[in-house]
Design an enzyme around this catalytic site. Structure first.
Site, PDB file in Angstrom:
ATOM      1  N   TYR A   1      16.375  17.409   5.818  1.00 33.83           N
ATOM      2  CA  TYR A   1      16.203  16.123   5.165  1.00 33.83           C
ATOM      3  C   TYR A   1      15.743  15.075   6.155  1.00 33.83           C
ATOM      4  O   TYR A   1      15.753  15.295   7.366  1.00 33.83           O
ATOM      5  CB  TYR A   1      17.489  15.698   4.454  1.00 33.83           C
TER       6      TYR A   1
ATOM      7  N   LYS B   1      17.295  18.687  11.697  1.00 36.38           N
ATOM      8  CA  LYS B   1      17.983  17.809  10.736  1.00 36.38           C
ATOM      9  C   LYS B   1      18.287  18.593   9.459  1.00 36.38           C
ATOM     10  O   LYS B   1      17.643  18.421   8.417  1.00 36.38           O
ATOM     11  CB  LYS B   1      17.157  16.546  10.457  1.00 36.38           C
TER      12      LYS B   1
ATOM     13  N   GLU C   1      27.130  13.091  20.225  1.00 33.77           N
ATOM     14  CA  GLU C   1      26.644  11.992  19.374  1.00 33.77           C
ATOM     15  C   GLU C   1      27.670  11.752  18.288  1.00 33.77           C
ATOM     16  O   GLU C   1      28.648  12.486  18.158  1.00 33.77           O
ATOM     17  CB  GLU C   1      25.290  12.371  18.753  1.00 33.77           C
TER      18      GLU C   1
ATOM     19  N   LEU D   1      20.779  15.358  17.557  1.00 33.62           N
ATOM     20  CA  LEU D   1      19.589  15.021  16.774  1.00 33.62           C
ATOM     21  C   LEU D   1      18.887  13.888  17.519  1.00 33.62           C
ATOM     22  O   LEU D   1      19.520  12.885  17.869  1.00 33.62           O
ATOM     23  CB  LEU D   1      19.996  14.545  15.375  1.00 33.62           C
TER      24      LEU D   1
HETATM   25  N1  PMP Z   1      22.668  12.027  14.841  1.00 28.72           N
HETATM   26  C1  PMP Z   1      23.005  12.554  13.652  1.00 28.72           C
HETATM   27  C2  PMP Z   1      23.892  13.748  13.622  1.00 28.72           C
HETATM   28  C3  PMP Z   1      22.512  11.996  12.456  1.00 28.72           C
HETATM   29  O1  PMP Z   1      22.826  12.522  11.271  1.00 28.72           O
HETATM   30  C4  PMP Z   1      21.691  10.841  12.527  1.00 28.72           C
HETATM   31  C5  PMP Z   1      21.205  10.173  11.271  1.00 28.72           C
HETATM   32  N2  PMP Z   1      20.274  10.910  10.597  1.00 28.72           N
HETATM   33  C6  PMP Z   1      21.368  10.323  13.790  1.00 28.72           C
HETATM   34  C7  PMP Z   1      21.870  10.947  14.920  1.00 28.72           C
HETATM   35  C8  PMP Z   1      20.463   9.124  13.913  1.00 28.72           C
HETATM   36  O2  PMP Z   1      19.147   9.491  13.618  1.00 28.72           O
HETATM   37  P1  PMP Z   1      18.113   8.433  13.022  1.00 28.72           P
HETATM   38  O3  PMP Z   1      18.030   7.317  14.017  1.00 28.72           O
HETATM   39  O4  PMP Z   1      16.847   9.191  12.906  1.00 28.72           O
HETATM   40  O5  PMP Z   1      18.674   7.982  11.714  1.00 28.72           O
END
Ligand code: PMP
Length: 287
Positions: A33, A147, A180, A205
């Site tokens: 996603y 993701k 994270e 991610l």
């Molecule tokens: N880490 C994880 C595990 C996430 O689910 C997200 C949000 N999608 C992020 C980091 C932040 O990513 P982004 O800045 O692309 O929203």
């Protein structure tokens, strides 16, 4: 007009939109996603999100549901139908519908769902007081760079945070290093004002907000280190914050009930949030 969703070629009322019970996303979490923020009518970092979608699909050998140009058209049409100028666009692609069997189906077509949600502004309280974060063991697999819709450890971590009266849980690897948050990237500012965030390996991610903020940090000339940091280092940090497409940049003022710095949102964090908001403000409306 009621909110609509896009499901495999059709625009449907959100409340009635549904996928097949043998969709592999539902059966096996066999899908990926993206969440793209929409700010003043602009899809923020749309191509970076679509690049990451391509990459996630490629790593899992799921076919593209449609061309990038077509995805962009559907995104804009859904935004138009839903009157979305500030909010989020969700895209979810699964390997498709097939009789339940673990191995890849031979002739399933990837399934695509898109939905939108209006943005609620971050409360003055959150910005003024900062967020509480707890730590939890990182229980995820070795490909957190994908993701995937498979988010059980993230859900359990977030629930643990909520039950502890916190906003987010920072996941900690076996070496005591923060990977994270459950849906956000983790950052600290050291006592000598270096901005630190974990390097983008398979352990996290690579957030699109992270990528854009790194660029802004470099452009503004702040000191930066992309490396692992421990829970102890985070607790001794001057500032801490998190980033994501839904949070942008939000200050953290407590980690495992220990105040970070002076217990108030950090000055550099505030500047970085402002740089990010200015960046979004500067974007042109997505035509
Ligand atoms: N880490 C994880 C595990 C996430 O689910 C997200 C949000 N999608 C992020 C980091 C932040 O990513 P982004 O800045 O692309 O929203």
């Amino acid at each position: 007009m009621p909110r609509q969703a896009y499901v495999n070629g059709r625009y449907l009322p959100h409340r009635e939109a549904a996928v097949h019970i043998e969709d592999r996303g539902y059966q096996f979490a066999d899908g990926v996603y993206e969440v793209v923020p929409v700010f003043n009518g602009a899809l923020v970092d749309e191509d970076l999100h679509l690049d990451r979608l391509d990459r996630s699909l490629g790593e899992l050998r799921i076919a593209q549901p449609m061309s990038r140009a077509a995805l962009k058209l559907v995104s804009r049409e859904l935004m138009r139908r839903n009157g979305l100028s500030n909010g989020f666009l969700y895209m979810q692609v699964t390997r498709g519908v097939a009789p339940r069997d673990h191995k890849f189906p031979t002739n399933a077509r990837p399934a695509l769902v898109m939905t939108t949600r209006q943005m609620k502004p971050h409360s003055e309280q959150v910005l003024g007081e900062g967020l509480k974060v707890i730590t939890v063991p990182d229980q995820r697999w070795d490909r957190c760079d994908i993701k995937s819709v498979s988010l059980l450890p993230n859900i359990l971590g977030k629930q643990a945070a909520v039950e502890a009266g916190a906003y987010e849980a920072w996941q900690v690897d076996r070496d005591g290093m923060v990977t994270e948050g459950t849906s956000t990237n983790a950052w600290i500012v050291t006592q000598d004002n270096k901005v630190v965030t974990r390097d983008a390996t398979h352990s996290i991610l690579n957030g699109i907000t992270r990528i854009t903020l790194l660029e802004l940090i470099r452009k503004e000339g702040y000191e930066l280190e992309e490396r692992c940091f421990s829970v102890e280092e985070a607790k001794a940090a001057r500032e801490a914050f998190l980033t994501s497409s839904t949070s942008f940049v939000l200050p953290i003022t407590q980690l495992d009930a220990k105040p970070i710095g002076n217990g108030h949102p950090g000055i550099l964090t505030g500047k970085l949030r402002q740089h990010y908001m200015d960046y979004m403000q500067s974007l042109r409306k997505s035509a």
